[in-house]
Design a protein around this motif. Structure first.
Motif, PDB file in Angstrom:
ATOM      1  N   LYS A 127      -6.393   5.412  69.385  1.00 58.77           N
ATOM      2  CA  LYS A 127      -7.820   5.530  69.743  1.00 58.77           C
ATOM      3  C   LYS A 127      -8.560   4.215  69.517  1.00 58.77           C
ATOM      4  O   LYS A 127      -9.432   3.829  70.288  1.00 58.77           O
TER       5      LYS A 127
ATOM      6  N   GLU B 107      -7.937  14.225  62.911  1.00 63.80           N
ATOM      7  CA  GLU B 107      -6.563  14.502  63.335  1.00 63.80           C
ATOM      8  C   GLU B 107      -5.908  15.558  62.453  1.00 63.80           C
ATOM      9  O   GLU B 107      -6.268  15.718  61.289  1.00 63.80           O
TER      10      GLU B 107
ATOM     11  N   ARG C 197      -7.579   2.012  72.493  1.00 65.48           N
ATOM     12  CA  ARG C 197      -8.069   2.513  73.780  1.00 65.48           C
ATOM     13  C   ARG C 197      -9.589   2.421  73.882  1.00 65.48           C
ATOM     14  O   ARG C 197     -10.145   2.140  74.933  1.00 65.48           O
TER      15      ARG C 197
ATOM     16  N   ALA D 188     -20.026  11.788  65.694  1.00 63.59           N
ATOM     17  CA  ALA D 188     -20.155  13.102  66.351  1.00 63.59           C
ATOM     18  C   ALA D 188     -18.794  13.626  66.780  1.00 63.59           C
ATOM     19  O   ALA D 188     -17.891  12.862  67.120  1.00 63.59           O
TER      20      ALA D 188
ATOM     21  N   ALA E 211     -11.801   9.456  63.827  1.00 62.81           N
ATOM     22  CA  ALA E 211     -10.710  10.203  64.431  1.00 62.81           C
ATOM     23  C   ALA E 211     -10.430  11.399  63.535  1.00 62.81           C
ATOM     24  O   ALA E 211     -10.146  11.237  62.352  1.00 62.81           O
TER      25      ALA E 211
HETATM   26  N1  CTP Z   1     -15.697  10.659  71.210  1.00 56.05           N
HETATM   27  C1  CTP Z   1     -16.638  10.408  72.187  1.00 56.05           C
HETATM   28  N2  CTP Z   1     -16.671  11.146  73.324  1.00 56.05           N
HETATM   29  C2  CTP Z   1     -15.766  12.129  73.528  1.00 56.05           C
HETATM   30  C3  CTP Z   1     -14.788  12.394  72.544  1.00 56.05           C
HETATM   31  C4  CTP Z   1     -14.792  11.646  71.402  1.00 56.05           C
HETATM   32  O1  CTP Z   1     -17.469   9.503  71.996  1.00 56.05           O
HETATM   33  N3  CTP Z   1     -15.802  12.822  74.630  1.00 56.05           N
HETATM   34  C5  CTP Z   1     -15.673   9.825  70.001  1.00 56.05           C
HETATM   35  C6  CTP Z   1     -15.946  10.578  68.726  1.00 56.05           C
HETATM   36  O2  CTP Z   1     -17.316  10.519  68.399  1.00 56.05           O
HETATM   37  C7  CTP Z   1     -15.097   9.830  67.714  1.00 56.05           C
HETATM   38  C8  CTP Z   1     -13.920   9.321  68.521  1.00 56.05           C
HETATM   39  O3  CTP Z   1     -14.370   9.329  69.862  1.00 56.05           O
HETATM   40  O4  CTP Z   1     -15.755   8.718  67.178  1.00 56.05           O
HETATM   41  C9  CTP Z   1     -12.667  10.107  68.388  1.00 56.05           C
HETATM   42  O5  CTP Z   1     -12.906  11.459  68.584  1.00 56.05           O
HETATM   43  P1  CTP Z   1     -11.728  12.531  68.498  1.00 56.05           P
HETATM   44  O6  CTP Z   1     -12.286  13.881  68.830  1.00 56.05           O
HETATM   45  O7  CTP Z   1     -10.963  12.365  67.243  1.00 56.05           O
HETATM   46  O8  CTP Z   1     -10.762  12.033  69.632  1.00 56.05           O
HETATM   47  P2  CTP Z   1     -10.674  12.213  71.172  1.00 56.05           P
HETATM   48  O9  CTP Z   1     -10.891  10.875  71.799  1.00 56.05           O
HETATM   49  O10 CTP Z   1     -11.546  13.318  71.663  1.00 56.05           O
HETATM   50  O11 CTP Z   1      -9.153  12.565  71.350  1.00 56.05           O
HETATM   51  P3  CTP Z   1      -8.364  13.940  71.041  1.00 56.05           P
HETATM   52  O12 CTP Z   1      -9.374  15.048  71.160  1.00 56.05           O
HETATM   53  O13 CTP Z   1      -7.339  13.960  72.087  1.00 56.05           O
HETATM   54  O14 CTP Z   1      -7.796  13.786  69.658  1.00 56.05           O
END
Ligand code: CTP
Length: 398
Positions: free
Chosen positions: A337, A326, A340, A275, A324
């Motif tokens: 990620k 990107e 973390r 998601a 991710a």
């Molecule tokens: N994810 C999640 N909850 C959030 C944001 C992201 O569970 N609030 C999960 C997504 O489903 C995905 C992963 O974390 O598997 C990475 O999501 P991404 O949007 O690429 O990264 P973010 O952690 O939101 O970091 P950023 O937006 O800073 O790139």
């Protein structure tokens, strides 16, 4: 994958029936045992003898011809079949299956079988697009029947459009991906999240992103085919959830997704978070529609919980896979990620690449593991990317 499988091939009355002769040849070449059943109208288009020779088997054309035999035969065939494939399938046979009609050998076999049924429509574009046919196709899908999308192009009726019988080689590939699939996720519960989340601003507006849900739905579908109990938690999408899910939980917001994920986390063996969760939500929801006034406006946003990070902290036996998306320094960000969020591996999407990411039917991904290994996969259909991801989950389960 089709080696030694018993395939019942139903041929119905379409001009494309002659192409099924090639289909029989290809199925045989894959090592399948083929039993052809032809409807009465199919026999108007092509002679049973053609199929008899190619399948090296008697062709069944009419169940009433030998009353002493058919009664046993249709059940025996239905029981023995590893797959019932209807190709070409006319609008008429699709309607009959949807209605549960069983008035000849083919329709009785379809109703009596517990094997996978695959339908390959071929018809005039207007018949195919008719809401009644589309509704019938939908009913088939809801009953767990696989329906292959017809090809587009020149049709025998003179029109150009959807409804063309796909190339026999493509049908074999489609069938192969369904029937031959190892049940390697049997007994496992796989939790998948898909789609975007929507964070409401007021009753008519929301903040969201371009996620279509296709990648997550493809994962759910392939996991079902591989025998898993699949829980699909999905934000709003315009695609139908795959048949055979254990649970489908539609959600809107990140907070709703968080709740649903946490409720289903303990029982899951595998969690794949495809998601695109909105990272922020409006601090205040305006219960009335915000009216335009003044020169501009400011919406104050607050951070949503990072669901995957929470799972990473709670993780016990679960295999945890993240995505991710990107645009800049993809590998560096994905690795950060992975660490973390305490993941087993992360699937990196460079969304700036053509044929990758949001809305597309294909995807180009890299898989990054905890030990620093990076695997680059070629551009593939999301269905195949889904299988590649599930293949890589398996070693963590054993
Ligand atoms: N994810 C999640 N909850 C959030 C944001 C992201 O569970 N609030 C999960 C997504 O489903 C995905 C992963 O974390 O598997 C990475 O999501 P991404 O949007 O690429 O990264 P973010 O952690 O939101 O970091 P950023 O937006 O800073 O790139």
């Amino acid at each position: 994958m089709l080696e030694g499988k018993f395939v019942v091939l139903g041929v119905t009355g379409s001009i494309a029936a002659y192409k099924s002769a090639e289909l029989v040849r290809l199925l045989k070449k894959q090592g399948a045992l083929v039993q052809v059943i032809m409807t009465e109208s199919a026999c108007e288009f092509i002679k049973p003898l053609t199929f008899q020779v190619l399948s090296q088997n008697q062709v069944i054309t009419d169940m009433f011809r030998e009353p002493s035999k058919w009664e046993v035969e249709h059940v025996a065939l239905a029981d023995r079949a590893d797959l019932v494939l209807i190709a070409p399938a006319t609008a008429n046979i699709i309607a009959k299956i949807a209605a549960g009609i069983a008035d000849d050998m083919l329709t009785t076999t379809i109703l009596a079988t517990r094997a996978k049924v695959v339908v390959v429509p071929a018809m005039n574009v207007h018949m195919y697009e008719h809401p009644i046919t589309q509704r019938n196709i939908q009913r088939l899908k809801e009953s767990g029947i696989e329906v292959m999308k017809p090809a587009e192009g020149f049709l025998a009726c003179g029109y150009t459009g959807k409804g063309r019988f796909p190339e026999p080689a493509d049908i074999v590939k489609f069938v192969d991906s369904i029937v031959g699939r190892a049940q390697d996720l049997k007994g496992k519960t796989v939790l998948i999240t898909a789609g975007p989340t929507r964070e409401p601003v007021d009753p008519v507006r929301f903040i969201s992103n371009h996620s279509s849900g296709k990648m997550g739905y493809a994962l759910a579908r392939q996991a079902v085919l591989r025998g898993a109990r699949v829980v699909l938690i999905s934000g709003p999408t315009s695609i139908d959830p795959p048949a055979g899910l254990y649970k489908f939980i539609p959600v809107e917001t990140a907070l709703e997704m968080e709740k649903a994920v946490l409720e289903n986390f303990t029982q899951a063996h595998v969690v794949i978070k495809a998601a695109a969760v909105a990272d922020f939500r409006p601090k205040n929801y305006n219960p009335g529609k915000i009216k335009k006034q003044g020169g501009g406006m400011v919406i104050e946003l607050v951070k949503n919980p990072d669901i995957l990070q929470e799972l990473g902290e709670k993780k016990q036996h679960q295999v945890l896979v993240g995505f991710a998306a990107e645009t800049d320094e993809p590998e560096k960000n994905a690795k950060e990620k992975l660490e973390r969020k305490n993941l087993d591996f992360i699937v990196l999407n460079d969304v700036t690449q053509e044929g990758a990411g949001f809305g597309s039917d294909t995807n180009i991904v890299k898989i990054i593991y905890r030990d620093g290994r990076t695997e680059i996969l070629p551009k593939m259909l999301k269905r195949d990317v889904a299988d590649a991801i599930l293949d890589r989950v398996l070693p963590y389960l054993n």
